[in-house]
Design a protein around this motif. Structure first.
Motif, short mmCIF file in Angstrom:
data_model
loop_
_atom_site.label_atom_id
_atom_site.label_comp_id
_atom_site.label_asym_id
_atom_site.label_seq_id
_atom_site.Cartn_x
_atom_site.Cartn_y
_atom_site.Cartn_z
N ALA A 1 0.91 -1.11 -0.06
CA ALA A 1 0.03 -0.15 0.11
C ALA A 1 0.82 1.05 -0.05
O ALA A 1 1.66 1.56 0.80
CB ALA A 1 -0.82 0.05 1.15
N ALA A 2 0.75 1.93 -0.95
CA ALA A 2 1.54 3.33 -1.07
C ALA A 2 0.71 4.30 -0.15
O ALA A 2 -0.41 4.31 0.07
CB ALA A 2 1.55 3.90 -2.40
N ILE A 3 1.50 5.18 0.23
CA ILE A 3 1.03 6.14 1.24
C ILE A 3 0.07 7.23 0.42
O ILE A 3 0.43 7.48 -0.58
CB ILE A 3 2.28 6.98 1.91
N ALA A 4 -0.88 7.74 1.11
CA ALA A 4 -1.92 8.73 0.49
C ALA A 4 -1.28 10.19 0.58
O ALA A 4 -0.65 10.20 1.38
CB ALA A 4 -3.34 8.54 1.32
N ALA B 1 -1.98 11.54 4.01
CA ALA B 1 -1.51 10.77 5.23
C ALA B 1 -0.27 11.26 5.74
O ALA B 1 0.64 11.74 5.20
CB ALA B 1 -1.17 9.22 4.67
N VAL B 2 -0.35 11.19 7.26
CA VAL B 2 1.02 11.71 7.77
C VAL B 2 1.49 10.83 8.55
O VAL B 2 2.71 10.80 9.07
CB VAL B 2 0.73 13.12 8.96
N ARG B 3 0.72 9.55 8.69
CA ARG B 3 1.41 8.48 9.52
C ARG B 3 1.13 7.06 8.61
O ARG B 3 -0.06 7.04 8.05
CB ARG B 3 0.97 8.27 10.94
N TYR B 4 2.01 6.32 8.77
CA TYR B 4 1.64 4.92 8.26
C TYR B 4 0.90 4.21 9.20
O TYR B 4 1.15 4.36 10.33
CB TYR B 4 2.75 4.15 7.79
#
Lengths: 557, 132, 104
Positions: free
Chosen positions: C94-97, C100-103
């Motif tokens: 899953a790539a970061i959105a 998003a600031v945190r995984y």
């Protein structure tokens, strides 16, 4: 816009980059109109940093000497949001890659770069690439001279160089100004190390023919001491020798390291020196005024010495174990007392190494504005660096980074993994890198254990081109394809520290993807069982050799 | 190698050189030469750029210097800066591109034998006139 | 460079010139994003013809090539090689959105 403490474009630089955008826009137009074939267009888009990968085009943006202003980082975030999927990948070459760019949008994206004095020129292709530097430059306690001044001089000289835009192969230059080399100068096509001789003059040691990739080699010194004002003449001489004699018959033998290897370092030195003799004292010689004008722009921010022991910091250290660990691993001494260099880890547990979302980039830009004089660095270890933070601000900086997910106390530790994008993105890869990194990262996520294990660099490449620098990892992991199955070759003992630069040795047969974590765990256990006080993983390996590691990893299979 | 017939050779001796040739050893062979043809077997093979600069800047060659082989529009700015002044190219639109190529980039960073004033020279002039 | 595993069944694929997207040639000579609409060559000779057709339709794409596929019982096509599986179905993590600031 806050004051910057590094080179700013003048009207000339801006004109050139603007004209380059216009030229590329026309090239893209001609390609889309069918006037250029792909064969003709490919080298043109590559020299503007545009690759075609598995799923889309990828734009590689140069971050010269890894230095960014907060304004530039915000613009990168904006470009990623507007023309990509809202995230980017910071690379080992201090570049930023956007992996989902449309060809039609690429000219607009690079026009947005030009708005903040940035470009993607020569981030690919067989030309001189982005010149890299120590990411602590200008702040490091051990620095002799700021290498970025010279990187900027090289950047200008190499940009659209008429003679060296169609070299046998790509060409990478790195410069360090510190005895503790953080720019890996021995594994570049040309590595330059600033040092002070017995007469107290500062000059360059010129190292040629290093590199990783298919045939890893440690560079050879062909000149011990080069007067600084002759840098461009010497580079031009070296590049000319390479352009004329580098191999063009075999892509895999075209790098300068092969030329140096085949003719020998001594003969290489003679050829370069002969060419240099005809070029020295030419128009390439740098006038003191030219150097001075550039150096002035790198004048560091005026930092007053401050308290080095701050009660709030000491109190928080006692209360918050993660913060205490973070101070140890992510905070480095600054040359001005009471200040520190903070590394924002782009390696939170389980995350793709080096990736940041647009929101995270903006968050780091805000932190830099508030506490680091608006400046950010990109390290070749795929982290971001806040170079000028007052010690008394560390608690606030920590909390702000924590909100972004970039406060993991793991810099230099086992989960601070370098990984290339691998087969998930890359057309050259044989195996995936990121999912392997994620599994190792999750497995070793516990911070106390990471700190107990200590300094350990894992570097993962998805193919022999070695973008993940696996050859110089304490543990190197190389993905290979065997009859359609991803296997991972493990190596041990690589190092990029100056004076200790070494290539890793392959441990044994490649292992399957789901066995990699187990194998790393076995290597760590071997180290923990054998280490002497103060020994790092790689020190123990050097003392006891590969055998105990081999037995532990392969023993039961 | 063939020279396209629409580019007639001027009266006088000419040289057609392979791009592996060491032009610094031509010596007497350059005497009286009016035309030198340098070859780009592939446009990605850039050896002739070095040959051109060595001929112009080190060997003092002032005759016609022609690029032949894979010679395309987007190489023209580089070729001009290295000292080429004639081109054998069959690419559509080449003549128009050539007319514009000298002004495509208004600034240059590298000193070469083409005599263009580099950015550093302009900056120096500017600083000196500001200081005066 | 395409790495095709040996196999009898092939489809023709390429990346779209305008945006680099993965596309497959369908039975009507059109490039489609959908693998399930790809024209299927069931033997070597048809595969050669398919590739020739793809090359003839290459103005809007880059460097067409053949991809070896398998067909499940209910007719669903899947590439044989991991590389082509990833090309056909995207990232394997899953790539970061963007925001998003945190995984997770």
């Amino acid at each position: 816009m806050p004051d910057t403490h590094f080179y700013r474009y003048d009207d000339y630089d801006r004109a050139l980059v603007g004209e380059r955008v216009a030229q590329f826009r026309d090239q893209v137009r001609r390609r889309l109109a069918g006037e250029l074939t792909e064969e003709q267009f490919k080298p043109l888009r590559l020299t503007n940093g545009l690759y075609l990968q598995l799923h889309a085009y990828m734009l590689r943006i140069a971050i010269p000497y890894g230095t960014l202003s907060s304004r530039q980082l915000r613009q990168l975030a904006a470009i990623a949001r507007k023309y990509d999927r809202g995230y980017g990948h910071f690379t080992t070459r201090q570049n930023l890659q956007l992996h989902w760019i449309r060809l039609e949008d690429a000219p607009d994206a690079i026009a947005m770069l030009a708005e903040v004095d940035m470009h993607s020129i020569q981030t690919s292709g067989n030309c001189v690439r982005n010149t890299t530097a120590d990411h602590f430059a200008g702040a490091a306690i051990d620095e002799i001279e700021d290498p970025r001044v010279w990187c900027e001089i090289v950047r200008q000289w190499s940009t659209l160089h008429p003679e060296f835009s169609f070299l046998p192969r790509k060409f990478k230059i790195a410069i360090t100004g510190s005895p503790n080399d953080r720019a890996a100068v021995r594994v570049h096509d040309i590595g330059l190390r600033l040092w002070k001789n017995a007469c107290d003059e500062v000059g360059f040691e010129v190292i040629v023919g290093g590199g990783l990739g298919r045939t890893p080699m440690i560079g050879k010194t062909i000149r011990e001491f080069l007067p600084k004002d002759e840098l461009l003449a010497y580079l031009e001489a070296t590049l000319r020798v390479y352009n004329r004699y580098g191999r063009r018959d075999n892509l895999f033998k075209a790098r300068i390291k092969i030329l140096v290897h085949e003719i020998g370092a001594e003969r290489m030195r003679e050829e370069v020196e002969a060419e240099y003799a005809a070029m020295r004292d030419s128009a390439l010689k740098l006038s003191p005024e030219t150097v001075e004008a550039i150096a002035r722009q790198f004048a560091p921010p005026v930092l007053r010495p401050r308290r080095t022991r701050v009660p709030e910091v000491e109190a928080m250290k006692l209360e918050n174990r993660a913060f205490a660990l973070w101070l140890k691993s992510n905070v480095a001494p600054h040359r001005v007392p009471g200040h520190a260099i903070v590394t924002a880890s782009l390696k939170p547990a389980g995350a793709p190494p080096g990736d940041a979302s647009s929101a995270q980039m903006e968050g780091v830009a805000d932190i830099a504005d508030a506490w680091s004089h608006g400046e950010i660095r990109v390290s070749h270890e795929q982290n971001l660096v806040l170079p000028h933070v007052a010690i008394e601000s560390l608690p606030e900086v920590y909390r702000a980074l924590e909100k972004l997910g970039f406060a993991e106390a793991n810099v230099g530790k086992i989960t601070d993994i370098i990984a290339c994008p691998g087969l998930d993105y890359c057309a050259l890869a044989n195996a995936r890198s990121i999912p392997v990194a994620q599994r190792i990262s999750n497995h070793f996520a516990e911070l106390a254990r990471q700190h107990d294990i200590g300094d350990l660099k894992i570097k993962i490449s998805g193919c022999i081109n070695a973008c993940g620098h696996h050859h110089v990892g304490h543990i190197g992991i190389l993905g290979v394809d065997k009859n359609g199955v991803e296997l991972y070759q493990l190596s041990l003992g690589g190092d990029v520290d100056f004076g200790k630069t070494a290539l890793g040795t392959i441990l044994g047969p490649a292992v399957e993807s789901d066995k990699v974590v187990e194998a790393v765990e076995a290597m760590v256990a071997t180290y923990l069982g054998a280490r002497r006080p103060g020994e790092r993983f790689v020190d123990t390996y050097r003392r006891i050799g590969a055998q105990p590691f081999k037995e532990r990893v392969y023993g039961n299979s | 190698m063939e020279i396209p017939s629409e580019q007639p050779i001027d009266q006088g001796p000419m040289l057609v050189l392979d791009n592996a040739e060491d032009v610094t050893r031509l010596g007497d062979r350059l005497a009286g030469v009016k035309l030198i043809v340098l070859n780009f077997p592939k446009f990605t093979d850039g050896r002739a750029y070095s040959q051109a600069r060595l001929l112009r800047e080190r060997m003092g060659y002032t005759g016609e210097l022609r690029a032949a082989g894979q010679v395309y529009i987007d190489q023209i700015p580089f070729m001009l800066r290295c000292g080429f002044d004639s081109f054998a190219s069959a690419q559509k639109g080449f003549a128009e591109a050539l007319a514009k190529a000298r002004t495509l980039f208004s600034v240059v960073y590298q000193p070469t034998g083409d005599g263009r004033t580099t950015v550093n020279q302009l900056r120096l002039q500017h600083r000196r006139s500001a200081a005066a | 460079m395409a790495k095709n595993l040996s196999g009898d069944m092939q489809v023709a694929s390429a990346n779209r010139l305008s945006d680099g997207a993965v596309v497959f040639l369908d039975d009507f000579g059109q490039w489609t994003r959908r693998l399930d609409r790809a024209a299927l060559a069931r033997d070597k000779r048809t595969a050669e013809i398919l590739l020739a057709r793809a090359r003839a339709e290459a103005a809007s794409v880059v460097d067409p090539f053949l991809v070896a596929v398998t067909e499940s019982g209910d007719g669903v096509l899947e590439p044989l090689s991991l590389r082509e599986k990833i090309r056909a179905s995207g990232l394997t993590f899953a790539a970061i959105a963007a925001e998003a600031v945190r995984y997770a």
